[in-house]
Design an enzyme around this catalytic site. Structure first.
Site, PDB file in Angstrom:
ATOM      1  N   GLU A  46      41.305  30.562   7.671  1.00  0.00           N
ATOM      2  CA  GLU A  46      40.795  29.663   6.624  1.00  0.00           C
ATOM      3  C   GLU A  46      41.511  28.315   6.674  1.00  0.00           C
ATOM      4  OE1 GLU A  46      39.527  32.564   2.968  1.00  0.00           O
ATOM      5  OE2 GLU A  46      41.651  32.508   3.502  1.00  0.00           O
ATOM      6  N   SER A  93      78.768   7.130   5.170  1.00  0.00           N
ATOM      7  CA  SER A  93      79.164   8.511   5.430  1.00  0.00           C
ATOM      8  C   SER A  93      80.057   8.986   4.291  1.00  0.00           C
ATOM      9  CB  SER A  93      79.898   8.609   6.764  1.00  0.00           C
ATOM     10  OG  SER A  93      81.033   7.760   6.762  1.00  0.00           O
ATOM     11  N   LYS A 141      77.803  21.908   3.398  1.00  0.00           N
ATOM     12  CA  LYS A 141      77.716  20.728   4.253  1.00  0.00           C
ATOM     13  C   LYS A 141      76.832  21.089   5.439  1.00  0.00           C
ATOM     14  CE  LYS A 141      80.338  17.445   7.027  1.00  0.00           C
ATOM     15  NZ  LYS A 141      79.481  17.643   8.222  1.00  0.00           N
ATOM     16  N   ARG A 162      70.553   7.446  10.476  1.00  0.00           N
ATOM     17  CA  ARG A 162      71.658   6.722   9.842  1.00  0.00           C
ATOM     18  C   ARG A 162      72.036   5.480  10.658  1.00  0.00           C
ATOM     19  NH1 ARG A 162      75.876   8.434   6.662  1.00  0.00           N
ATOM     20  NH2 ARG A 162      75.591  10.626   7.227  1.00  0.00           N
ATOM     21  N   CYS A 454      64.108  37.439  39.051  1.00  0.00           N
ATOM     22  CA  CYS A 454      63.508  38.504  39.857  1.00  0.00           C
ATOM     23  C   CYS A 454      62.084  38.099  40.215  1.00  0.00           C
ATOM     24  CB  CYS A 454      63.486  39.814  39.070  1.00  0.00           C
ATOM     25  SG  CYS A 454      62.549  41.128  39.892  1.00  0.00           S
TER      26      CYS A 454
END
Length: 735
Positions: A46, A93, A141, A162, A454
């Protein structure tokens, strides 16, 4: 609730913009339920139907397409390079404070706590705010990649890394592929909202991806963060869409909306707008409760499905944050408390070799059991020979073990000072005597690949993969044998190699359970009969299809066709002089195959062997059929009464009557949408003596191009290759 598909066509015709908006809203709703809340309301079929309708409408009305449409989740055309953007507010930071190690504690006064630096941070808050009890939040963190998401009027405007804190790279197209990031916000969205957070790979998804890369013989990623950072640097967002990235918000940047007095208010806003946020979050009112919260996080973090290496502590009140302010690089009201990485020394007792489902041989370190990150570790993957060589890992070494990214046990380093004087470097090839541990078949290492593999298609360890290849449409086309059937017959011990399929009977197949013990789903007599009919038909399929079905390394469709042209039946191949001669030639790079063969072997020049079957492919074929495993395959086929014959046998084209084969010596590439399936045209070209390749090169004679031919047509024109329409192709073969 109305049927999801009721009046869809009418709505689309009358007001496509409205229907597109409605579909986007529904798809966003279902994406949220599926990816964020794990409570889907509709089936995949759906969902796909809604998705395709929106996709079709966007193609029909490109001027109405929304850049934040759910269809953008799959990525778009590659970028030439990332543009940069200046952050609306500097993206600073957070200062780190560290848990003290044993070595550091030895240098401190007796009784010094490991959390000394965290305690010092909280005391600075007390001093600067002039109060003893300062409410703070504590959260994991995240060990991911920091990003900024900028929403304007509820729609994602752009996303950036950043960078240097002032400017970052625009990664909007890549971020749009991450399904846990909403492209359009729910609820009463502010005019401007910059959300900062981390993009990362969940541990389970990372482990699965690395396992798949290992199985494919590709280099694995060291940890989830490296994998995430590498993925976000991709200029092709379609490749990013294939990686299991996720996002959690943890900070606020630029904002134009109702006042958010505390961190809790910010969290409530994220929840209202359906933006996934970092959790769990602890609240601490004083130093003692802060230390307890951090300790609890340290105990619980190993159960999280993402990598975390510390705790982020933030002052709860935004008014207090304003009083504390910032340094030149970080806020004074937050700190990241870094936990010590958990490592342990142990003995590497042995190295064992596992054979994966695609035949890749993976070395595994067998360890003296040791406790690491809350679990007992007795095994660690060494990935491949390159990894062993890089770390100089040897049996009998004392090693340092660490859970890479808190997930997978890994050997961090070898304590060479404790190494025995008689230790020897480890060679995977020598350890297994050049043979697969599972089937004793030959192993090979492809050029440019790090893994040994293999090459025996009948290897029990890779039974499911081998069966799927064996039964595929391009191979023996065994109707009804797909992934679920392959997994079921292997699981039940009915089949160990693809050739064992011929031993199955009607009753066994009829009662085959494709479900579970508690929810059985029987294969059924009708489907079982079709499988047996297909297997009987496969016995007389041509040699080229059997060679391709075997999945021998470097023997694809084109090479299988060429081998079939050169050999009358399968049993001629194991002792073929021409394959031996071709396998002994140097691996060429600049000269064409035909030219190199003429210089080295008159017979090969006379046979006019195609470029698709060169020394590497010939060596793979020779080594397989001369191996114990290859001889076993020949023996089993003989017992089944099967000796596939060529349907295109013509070893010396110059001597053959090709009057009814107008395409002899011509190489085709097929692309675009044609009136019939491409395999039909391929068979037709091959029946007329031609060859079909998958890519356009200077050796291509014709490109048969239908509608939407794309890049292959452009390359053909650039190389001067004749481009044929379907009408022109029909004229060519009837001339």
């Amino acid at each position: 609730m109305d049927d999801l598909f009721t009046h869809a066509a009418t709505k689309s015709e009358n007001d496509p913009a409205a229907r597109m908006a409605q579909l986007a809203k529904e798809l966003d709703h279902h994406n949220k339920l599926y990816y964020q809340e794990a409570t889907p309301e509709i089936s995949d079929a759906e969902y796909d139907k809604l998705y395709r309708e929106l996709e079709d409408l966007e193609k029909a009305h490109p001027e109405l397409a929304d850049p934040n449409s759910p269809t953008k989740r799959v990525g778009g055309a590659p970028l030439d390079a990332f543009e940069s953007v200046e952050h609306l507010i500097p993206m600073l930071s957070i200062d780190d404070v560290f848990e003290l190690s044993d070595e550091q504690l030895e240098k401190e006064p007796e009784g010094t706590p490991r959390e000394t630096e965290l305690i010092a941070f909280y005391k600075r808050l007390q001093k600067n705010l002039g109060q003893e009890h300062i409410p703070v939040t504590v959260e994991p963190k995240l060990d991911g990649v920091a990003v900024s998401l900028v929403y304007r009027n509820g729609k994602l405007d752009y996303a950036a890394t950043r960078g240097d804190g002032k400017r970052g790279d625009l990664i909007t197209e890549n971020v749009r592929t991450i399904r846990s990031i909403p492209l359009t916000l729910t609820g009463d969205a502010p005019e401007l909202l910059e959300v900062r957070g981390e993009i990362f790979m969940p541990n389970s998804a990372f482990a699965k991806m690395n396992e798949e890369r290992d199985e494919a013989g590709l280099q694995t990623f060291a940890n989830p963060r490296n994998a995430t950072a590498g993925t976000l640097k991709q200029l092709d967002s379609r490749e990013v869409a294939k990686r299991p990235l996720a996002f959690l918000a943890h900070g606020l940047g630029a904002y134009d909306g109702p006042e958010l007095a505390t961190e809790d208010a910010f969290h409530s806003l994220l929840d209202e707008l359906s933006i996934s946020r970092n959790h769990p979050v602890w609240h601490a009112k004083n130093l003692d409760s802060l230390l307890k919260a951090v300790s609890q996080l340290n105990e619980e973090r190993h159960g999280y499905d993402y990598a975390t290496d510390g705790a982020v502590v933030k002052v709860l009140s935004r008014a207090d944050r304003e009083k504390l302010g910032f340094t030149s690089r970080a806020p004074r009201w937050a700190a990241a408390y870094k936990f010590l990485p958990e490592q342990a020394e142990t003995l590497l007792k042995d190295i064992t070799i596992q054979v994966g489902r695609t035949g890749v041989l993976t070395p595994v370190a067998e360890l003296e059991p040791v406790l690491v990150s809350g679990t007992t570790v007795s095994r660690a993957t060494l990935h491949n020979q390159d990894e062993i060589d890089r770390k100089d890992v040897r049996i009998g070494d004392h090693v340092i073990i660490e859970k890479a990214g808190e997930i997978i046990p890994a050997v961090v380093k070898v304590l060479t000072e404790k190494r025995s004087s008689d230790s020897q470097p480890y060679s995977l090839f020598n350890a297994v005597d050049g043979k697969c541990p599972s089937c004793h078949g030959p192993i090979s290492q492809e050029e440019g690949m790090v893994a040994w593999r293999c090459t025996n298609f009948a290897c029990p360890a890779q039974a499911v993969t081998g069966i799927k290849q064996f039964a595929s449409r391009k191979a023996l086309d065994i109707d009804g044998v797909g992934t679920s059937v392959a997994e079921a017959v292997v699981r039940d011990g009915l089949v160990k190699t693809p050739l064992d399929l011929f031993k199955l009977d009607l009753l066994t197949l009829t009662e085959l359970n494709l479900g579970t013990k508690f929810e059985p789903r029987l294969f059924g007599e009708k489907r079982a009969s079709k499988v047996l009919e297909s297997l009987e038909a496969a016995k007389s399929k041509p040699l080229s299809l059997w060679l391709y079905a075997m999945g021998i390394r470097n023997i694809g469709e084109s090479a299988a066709q060429e081998v079939s042209r050169l050999h009358e039946k399968l049993t001629d191949i194991p002792n073929s002089e021409l394959i031996e001669a071709l396998a002994e030639l140097p691996n060429y790079t600049e000269l064409s195959v035909s030219k190199r063969k003429k210089e080295n072997h008159p017979l090969l020049a006379e046979l006019k062997i195609d470029d698709s079957f060169g020394p590497v492919a010939a060596a793979s074929l020779r080594d397989f059929f001369k191996s114990e495993a290859g001889q076993d395959v020949i023996g089993k086929l003989h017992s089944l009464g099967i000796n596939p014959a060529s349907d295109n046998y013509m070893p010396k084209p110059a001597e053959a009557d090709t009057s009814d084969m107008p395409l002899v010596g011509k190489t085709f590439v097929i692309t675009g949408t044609l009136s019939r399936p491409r395999p039909d045209f391929k068979k037709q070209i091959e029946s007329l003596g031609g060859k079909v390749s998958g890519s356009v090169s200077k050796n291509t004679d014709y490109l048969l191009a239908g509608e939407k031919a794309g890049s292959k047509a452009e390359k053909a024109e650039a190389l001067g290759v004749t481009v044929l329409s379907e009408e022109a192709f029909n004229v060519l073969i009837s001339a």
